[in-house]
Design a protein around this motif. Structure first.
Motif, PDB file in Angstrom:
ATOM      1  N   GLY A 133       0.802  -1.217   0.000  1.00 46.36           N
ATOM      2  CA  GLY A 133       0.000   0.000   0.000  1.00 46.36           C
ATOM      3  C   GLY A 133       0.832   1.263   0.000  1.00 46.36           C
ATOM      4  N   SER A 134       0.685   2.063  -1.034  1.00 44.92           N
ATOM      5  CA  SER A 134       1.420   3.321  -1.135  1.00 44.92           C
ATOM      6  C   SER A 134       0.593   4.377  -1.843  1.00 44.92           C
ATOM      7  CB  SER A 134       2.760   3.113  -1.847  1.00 44.92           C
ATOM      8  OG  SER A 134       2.623   2.272  -2.970  1.00 44.92           O
ATOM      9  N   ALA A 171      -5.948  -3.856  -5.217  1.00 48.43           N
ATOM     10  CA  ALA A 171      -4.915  -3.048  -4.563  1.00 48.43           C
ATOM     11  C   ALA A 171      -5.074  -3.110  -3.052  1.00 48.43           C
ATOM     12  CB  ALA A 171      -5.017  -1.594  -5.038  1.00 48.43           C
ATOM     13  N   GLU A 172      -3.993  -2.761  -2.361  1.00 49.35           N
ATOM     14  CA  GLU A 172      -4.005  -2.711  -0.902  1.00 49.35           C
ATOM     15  C   GLU A 172      -4.327  -1.301  -0.429  1.00 49.35           C
ATOM     16  OE1 GLU A 172      -1.217  -3.808   2.983  1.00 49.35           O
ATOM     17  OE2 GLU A 172      -0.239  -3.468   1.050  1.00 49.35           O
ATOM     18  N   PHE A 173      -5.155  -1.217   0.607  1.00 44.93           N
ATOM     19  CA  PHE A 173      -5.387   0.053   1.279  1.00 44.93           C
ATOM     20  C   PHE A 173      -5.002  -0.106   2.741  1.00 44.93           C
ATOM     21  CE2 PHE A 173      -7.865   3.258   3.561  1.00 44.93           C
ATOM     22  CZ  PHE A 173      -7.480   4.394   2.849  1.00 44.93           C
ATOM     23  N   LEU A 174      -4.037   0.699   3.187  1.00 49.71           N
ATOM     24  CA  LEU A 174      -3.611   0.676   4.585  1.00 49.71           C
ATOM     25  C   LEU A 174      -4.564   1.521   5.418  1.00 49.71           C
ATOM     26  CD1 LEU A 174       0.258   1.131   4.258  1.00 49.71           C
ATOM     27  CD2 LEU A 174      -0.961  -0.955   4.851  1.00 49.71           C
ATOM     28  N   GLU A 197     -12.215   3.850  10.531  1.00 51.69           N
ATOM     29  CA  GLU A 197     -12.630   4.785   9.491  1.00 51.69           C
ATOM     30  C   GLU A 197     -11.635   4.739   8.337  1.00 51.69           C
ATOM     31  OE1 GLU A 197     -12.912   8.735  11.032  1.00 51.69           O
ATOM     32  OE2 GLU A 197     -13.871   8.087  12.907  1.00 51.69           O
ATOM     33  N   VAL A 198     -12.121   5.097   7.157  1.00 54.01           N
ATOM     34  CA  VAL A 198     -11.250   5.242   5.991  1.00 54.01           C
ATOM     35  C   VAL A 198     -10.724   6.672   5.982  1.00 54.01           C
ATOM     36  CG1 VAL A 198     -11.145   5.252   3.471  1.00 54.01           C
ATOM     37  CG2 VAL A 198     -12.463   3.492   4.660  1.00 54.01           C
ATOM     38  N   VAL A 199      -9.411   6.813   6.119  1.00 55.40           N
ATOM     39  CA  VAL A 199      -8.776   8.128   6.106  1.00 55.40           C
ATOM     40  C   VAL A 199      -7.640   8.102   5.090  1.00 55.40           C
ATOM     41  CG1 VAL A 199      -9.364   8.584   8.530  1.00 55.40           C
ATOM     42  CG2 VAL A 199      -7.158   7.534   7.966  1.00 55.40           C
ATOM     43  N   PRO A 200      -7.236   9.261   4.564  1.00 59.10           N
ATOM     44  CA  PRO A 200      -6.133   9.289   3.601  1.00 59.10           C
ATOM     45  C   PRO A 200      -4.869   8.644   4.174  1.00 59.10           C
ATOM     46  CG  PRO A 200      -7.274  11.381   3.591  1.00 59.10           C
ATOM     47  CD  PRO A 200      -7.827  10.601   4.743  1.00 59.10           C
ATOM     48  N   MET A 201      -4.204   7.864   3.361  1.00 61.67           N
ATOM     49  CA  MET A 201      -3.088   7.060   3.831  1.00 61.67           C
ATOM     50  C   MET A 201      -1.880   7.895   4.232  1.00 61.67           C
ATOM     51  SD  MET A 201      -1.490   3.762   1.811  1.00 61.67           S
ATOM     52  CE  MET A 201      -3.099   3.343   1.170  1.00 61.67           C
TER      53      MET A 201
END
Length: 406
Positions: free
Chosen positions: A331-332, A349-352, A360-364
């Motif tokens: 994840g990048s 794709a991977e989401f960290l 919560e989904v927050v910007p990586m």
């Protein structure tokens, strides 16, 4: 950092040359290896190669995962357009960029990215080849692609051949796959909490955690384990066999990245249908050729900020494609999204999950990047990547430090 701009009237024939290369450090925030605060799930009793020492078992920061901090590379063209990228490497990488690598860029056209990469790699080969030096080269290469996209007024994925699908789909890495399922992700990858030094009791705790999570998410949701180089072949084999009844999809980076022979043995040992994945800490086409030729894994997972950048990832991906293997980058954020959307052998794709919970989904890469897209219901439209370059800007409120000049 200076204002980033692009000029839509620029033609390829008159493409502005590179004027300045600068390297900065940043503390705080960023993705998983940068500098997270206390109490974050990503730093809570995760099995590591240092887990054999009780005093370094509870926290990865205790043995120094955050000591380097973020590297920001900025490349300015003669017309004032600026491309940039973030990766890891901190002050040591700044030295390499400013004192060594900059000479191969300044005065050159950004179209020469192949020659520039070749010169950066072979000029540093006597002290580089992997690790910190390749992190620095990766940061430069990503900034160069960002600059080229802004000069051409094109997103990076257009320059890589265009999208092969309309959207990206993601699995989530975090401590709560059950919440990831509710948020629409196709799977959840958990950090392994107990390594070989914690014995049979630790192994039983690992399996109990997996069993509990399987109960929460049901039979069809993907569950994976990230072992972060913490195991040996025997322990990883026993873990994989015990996990099979709970439908573990893959076991990731179970042993040292240098132990190609161990990975080949582990892949032979795991139950039929379970995948072995690795490559997050591998670098360049030569390292990945070893993984592929020795049949070490089913999926390779290069990090575009550590493996050599986009220029090298294209070569790595071609090797994998010829072997019939998937490429699912570590994840990048945007730096891998622009690649994944263009490749058939990168189907997801991977989401960290960088929220401390993570709930919560927050910007990586918050707070470093502005305009960073995030998945909605586990998906991201290709059109979300349509801004020039990588489509993000550096947050001017984040303090940067330039430790070296040239």
């Amino acid at each position: 950092m200076p204002h980033i701009r692009g000029d839509a009237s620029v033609t390829l024939k008159s493409l502005s040359k590179i004027k300045h290369v600068r390297a900065f450090t940043v503390r705080g925030g960023g993705a998983d290896y940068h500098d997270q605060g206390e109490g974050h799930w990503i730093d809570n009793h995760i099995a590591t190669p240092m887990s054999r020492y009780p005093e370094y078992r509870q926290s990865r920061q205790s043995f120094g995962i955050n000591v380097l901090g973020t590297l920001v590379v900025e490349i300015e063209a003669e017309d004032g357009t600026i491309g940039f990228a973030v990766t890891t490497g901190g002050e040591p990488a700044c030295y390499i960029v400013e004192k060594h690598l900059a000479r191969f860029l300044e005065g050159r056209s950004p179209l020469e990215y192949e020659k520039i990469w070749d010169q950066m790699y072979f000029s540093t080969q006597y002290y580089g080849r992997k690790g910190l030096v390749i992190n620095a080269i990766s940061g430069v290469d990503l900034a160069l692609w960002d600059l080229l996209g802004k000069l051409r007024q094109e997103p990076v994925y257009h320059m890589l051949g265009g999208a092969v699908r309309d959207e990206l789909q993601f699995y989530a890495t975090g401590a709560r796959p059950d919440i990831a399922k509710e948020l629409g992700f196709i799977g959840g990858k958990m950090a392994l909490h107990h390594g070989p030094a914690e014995g049979v009791e630790g192994l039983k705790k690992n399996i109990a955690e997996l069993a509990e999570m399987r109960e929460r998410v049901g039979p069809d949701f993907w569950l994976m384990w990230d072992c972060w180089m913490a195991l040996d072949v025997d322990y990883a084999t026993r873990l994989a066999i015990a996990a099979h009844e709970y439908g573990l999809k893959w076991i990731e980076e179970a042993i040292s990245p240098d132990d190609y022979w161990g990975y080949a043995e582990l892949r032979r040992n795991v139950p039929r249908g379970m995948l072995v994945t690795t490559g997050e800490h591998e670098a360049t086409r030569w390292g990945f050729r070893m993984l592929l030729d020795m049949e070490c894994c089913d999926i390779i997972q290069p990090d575009v900020g550590w493996c050599g950048g986009i220029t090298e990832l294209l070569k790595i991906s071609a090797l994998a494609d010829a072997k019939g293997k998937m490429v699912v980058p570590h994840g990048s954020s945007v730096y891998s999204y622009h690649f994944v959307i263009t490749r058939h052998n990168s189907p997801f794709a991977e989401f960290l999950m960088m929220h401390p919970g993570p709930t919560e989904v927050v910007p990586m890469f918050a707070p470093q990047l502005l305009g960073e897209p995030v998945p909605v219901n586990g998906r991201l439209k290709a059109s979300a990547l349509d801004a020039p370059g990588f489509g993000v800007t550096f947050n001017p409120d984040v303090a940067t430090h330039r430790p070296y000049t040239h």
